[in-house]
Design an enzyme around this catalytic site. Structure first.
Site, short mmCIF file in Angstrom:
data_model
loop_
_atom_site.label_atom_id
_atom_site.label_comp_id
_atom_site.label_asym_id
_atom_site.label_seq_id
_atom_site.Cartn_x
_atom_site.Cartn_y
_atom_site.Cartn_z
N ARG A 119 -0.26 73.63 120.76
CA ARG A 119 -1.25 72.57 120.55
C ARG A 119 -0.54 71.24 120.39
O ARG A 119 -0.44 70.69 119.30
CB ARG A 119 -2.06 72.88 119.30
CG ARG A 119 -3.03 73.98 119.57
CD ARG A 119 -3.82 74.29 118.36
NE ARG A 119 -5.08 74.86 118.78
CZ ARG A 119 -6.04 75.18 117.95
NH1 ARG A 119 -5.91 74.95 116.67
NH2 ARG A 119 -7.15 75.70 118.40
N GLN A 124 -2.61 69.31 126.19
CA GLN A 124 -4.06 69.27 125.96
C GLN A 124 -4.87 69.58 127.22
O GLN A 124 -5.89 70.26 127.16
CB GLN A 124 -4.47 67.90 125.43
CG GLN A 124 -4.91 67.98 123.99
CD GLN A 124 -5.08 66.63 123.34
OE1 GLN A 124 -4.74 65.61 123.92
NE2 GLN A 124 -5.60 66.63 122.14
N ASP A 127 -5.44 73.36 127.90
CA ASP A 127 -5.89 74.17 126.78
C ASP A 127 -7.24 74.86 127.05
O ASP A 127 -8.31 74.30 126.80
CB ASP A 127 -5.97 73.26 125.55
CG ASP A 127 -6.28 74.04 124.30
OD1 ASP A 127 -6.31 75.27 124.37
OD2 ASP A 127 -6.51 73.40 123.26
N SER A 130 -9.67 75.25 123.95
CA SER A 130 -10.54 74.11 123.63
C SER A 130 -11.69 74.00 124.63
O SER A 130 -12.84 73.77 124.22
CB SER A 130 -9.74 72.81 123.63
OG SER A 130 -8.85 72.80 122.56
N TYR A 225 -3.46 74.99 113.58
CA TYR A 225 -4.40 76.04 113.16
C TYR A 225 -4.60 75.98 111.65
O TYR A 225 -3.73 75.49 110.91
CB TYR A 225 -3.87 77.42 113.57
CG TYR A 225 -3.84 77.57 115.07
CD1 TYR A 225 -5.01 77.90 115.77
CD2 TYR A 225 -2.69 77.33 115.80
CE1 TYR A 225 -5.00 78.00 117.15
CE2 TYR A 225 -2.67 77.43 117.18
CZ TYR A 225 -3.83 77.77 117.85
OH TYR A 225 -3.84 77.86 119.21
P1 NAD Z 1 -9.91 77.09 115.40
O1 NAD Z 1 -10.75 77.71 116.47
O2 NAD Z 1 -8.59 77.70 115.09
O3 NAD Z 1 -10.81 77.03 114.06
C1 NAD Z 1 -12.07 76.41 114.03
C2 NAD Z 1 -12.20 75.52 112.83
O4 NAD Z 1 -12.41 76.30 111.65
C3 NAD Z 1 -10.98 74.64 112.54
O5 NAD Z 1 -11.39 73.29 112.47
C4 NAD Z 1 -10.48 75.16 111.20
O6 NAD Z 1 -9.89 74.14 110.40
C5 NAD Z 1 -11.75 75.69 110.58
N1 NAD Z 1 -11.54 76.62 109.46
C6 NAD Z 1 -10.61 77.61 109.34
N2 NAD Z 1 -10.75 78.25 108.16
C7 NAD Z 1 -11.80 77.67 107.52
C8 NAD Z 1 -12.46 77.89 106.28
N3 NAD Z 1 -12.03 78.83 105.42
N4 NAD Z 1 -13.50 77.11 105.97
C9 NAD Z 1 -13.94 76.17 106.81
N5 NAD Z 1 -13.37 75.90 108.00
C10 NAD Z 1 -12.31 76.64 108.35
O7 NAD Z 1 -9.63 75.56 115.67
P2 NAD Z 1 -9.93 74.62 116.93
O8 NAD Z 1 -11.34 74.26 116.92
O9 NAD Z 1 -9.42 75.25 118.19
O10 NAD Z 1 -9.02 73.33 116.65
C11 NAD Z 1 -8.76 72.79 115.39
C12 NAD Z 1 -8.04 71.44 115.56
O11 NAD Z 1 -6.90 71.50 116.41
C13 NAD Z 1 -8.95 70.38 116.16
O12 NAD Z 1 -8.76 69.18 115.43
C14 NAD Z 1 -8.44 70.18 117.56
O13 NAD Z 1 -8.67 68.88 118.05
C15 NAD Z 1 -6.98 70.47 117.41
N6 NAD Z 1 -6.47 70.97 118.72
C16 NAD Z 1 -5.45 70.26 119.31
C17 NAD Z 1 -4.97 70.70 120.56
C18 NAD Z 1 -3.87 69.95 121.26
O14 NAD Z 1 -3.43 68.93 120.76
N7 NAD Z 1 -3.41 70.43 122.41
C19 NAD Z 1 -5.51 71.84 121.15
C20 NAD Z 1 -6.53 72.54 120.50
C21 NAD Z 1 -7.00 72.08 119.26
#
Ligand code: NAD
Length: 367
Positions: A119, A124, A127, A130, A225
């Site tokens: 990530r 990006q 991905d 996402s 994560y």
């Molecule tokens: P994910 O699918 O791993 O998790 C979903 C969401 O659940 C996350 O926001 C996480 O913080 C939240 N979560 C986990 N445990 C929790 C709890 N106990 N209570 C409440 N919430 C909880 O995550 P995602 O949606 O794939 O991505 C998370 C972040 O990473 C985002 O900000 C995204 O923009 C970033 N991201 C960056 C890249 C990149 O830069 N290439 C790629 C993918 C995601």
């Protein structure tokens, strides 16, 4: 080089689309597609043929492929037909199924796992997690609206005023943010919660309210994560979620922990206190679910609440899911396929180093 694309046995998406097949031709890369592979994504065999792909039976695709790209990991019989040392690209989930890495190494294939792409900003555009999460978040709200016995928007009619539906989104990552945006668009009043404080600004910029619990564990070292929280935090969080859940018409849960069961955010006791007719859509059901009562791939009813457990909602929008998946793949291929169509697997490359889980008979992944 020849890429093989199969008809996914239990998924409506297809790993490449005609636009990308055309672009690959410019690189001297040929594509062979199994008969009917795009049908569920509204892509016909003739659409693929017009873009320059060859259509063939499954066994012929497998025997000719130097590189096989699939959305869900291939079954064992697929490897029996593949060329030795073929490259296989899929989402193998080694963090949930570590045994898969040894199996792939024994098969002598080079396995590139899309869910291991780091990530980082540079990656990006590759991905798939996402891209698919965003579609799932959108579809989760539409599904909830479909099951909900009431309107989403506020309406003032001659027969009286209908208040807007209250929506609670748990986990405001990619899927959660799209769920918030979709729920707002159709008139819901939305609150959202996440352990990552960085999510607050994003939630608020979509016009939703951010619900906060103080004292979350730092996740800076977790590669983007979330991390598991302390018992004290979990209790505070559950208390707050219970209060919000009692008033909600819809809850969409998206919280995942990589390589671990999903955290329980909505307990059975909380469901019991929810409004009759309320709907929960649990996008984390494949790793145990965020709701104690959800069952993966099932719609269950408990205490008058409908609970939909589905972590694969992206395939419910197969046309655009396939299009975005294919575009992500094209960007990923640019890392290790030259413009002359030659494979150049530089395992020192950061993106390839993280995503290559088996090569030359060796497992490359340690949990
Ligand atoms: P994910 O699918 O791993 O998790 C979903 C969401 O659940 C996350 O926001 C996480 O913080 C939240 N979560 C986990 N445990 C929790 C709890 N106990 N209570 C409440 N919430 C909880 O995550 P995602 O949606 O794939 O991505 C998370 C972040 O990473 C985002 O900000 C995204 O923009 C970033 N991201 C960056 C890249 C990149 O830069 N290439 C790629 C993918 C995601």
């Amino acid at each position: 080089m020849q890429i093989g694309i199969l008809k996914e046995p239990s998924d409506r998406r297809v790993a490449l689309v005609p636009d990308i097949v055309k672009q690959l031709q410019d690189w001297n890369v040929k594509v062979m597609v199994e008969h009917d592979a795009g049908a569920a994504s509204a892509i016909s065999d003739s659409d693929f043929k017009d873009s320059g792909a060859e259509i063939a039976e499954r066994s012929v695709v497998l025997q000719n492929a130097d590189m096989l790209i699939t959305i869900t990991p291939p079954s064992q019989e697929v490897y029996d037909l593949l060329k030795p040392q073929a490259v296989v690209i899929s989402s193998f989930e080694p963090f949930n199924r570590p045994e898969v890495v040894q199996e792939l190494a024994q098969r002598q294939v080079t396995a590139l796992s899309l869910d291991m792409i780091p990530r980082i900003t540079l990656a990006q555009s590759m991905d798939v997690l996402s891209s698919m999460a965003s579609i799932a978040g959108y579809k989760a709200v539409l599904l909830a609206a479909d099951y909900l016995p009431r309107y989403f928007p506020m309406l003032t009619t001659a027969a009286g005023t209908i208040p807007p539906a209250k929506v609670l989104v748990l986990g405001a990552g990619v899927a959660g943010l799209q769920a918030i945006a979709t729920a707002k668009r159709i008139g819901g009043v939305v609150e959202a919660f996440d352990t990552r404080l960085a999510a607050k600004e994003e939630v608020e910029s979509l016009g939703a309210k951010f619900v906060m619990v103080e004292g979350a564990q730092d996740d800076k070292e977790a590669g983007g994560y979330a991390v598991e929280q302390t018992e004290e935090y979990k209790q505070k969080q559950q208390q707050l979620i219970r209060e919000k859940a009692e008033k909600a018409d819809v809850i969409v849960t998206t919280a995942q922990l990589r390589g671990k069961p999903a955290p329980i955010l909505v307990t059975a006791e909380t469901v019991q206190k929810m409004k009759p007719g309320a709907v929960i859509v649990d996008l984390a059901s494949s790793t145990g679910g965020n709701c104690e009562l959800s069952e993966d791939q099932q719609v269950v009813e408990a205490h008058g609440v409908t609970i939909i457990g589905n972590s694969n909602l992206a395939q419910g929008v197969p046309m655009h899911a396939s299009q975005l998946f294919a575009k992500n793949i094209m960007n990923y291929l640019k890392v290790f396929v030259s413009e002359e169509g030659e494979l150049n697997l530089d395992l020192e490359n950061e993106i390839l180093k993280s995503s290559c889980i088996a090569h030359d008979g060796h497992a490359q992944y340690a949990q």
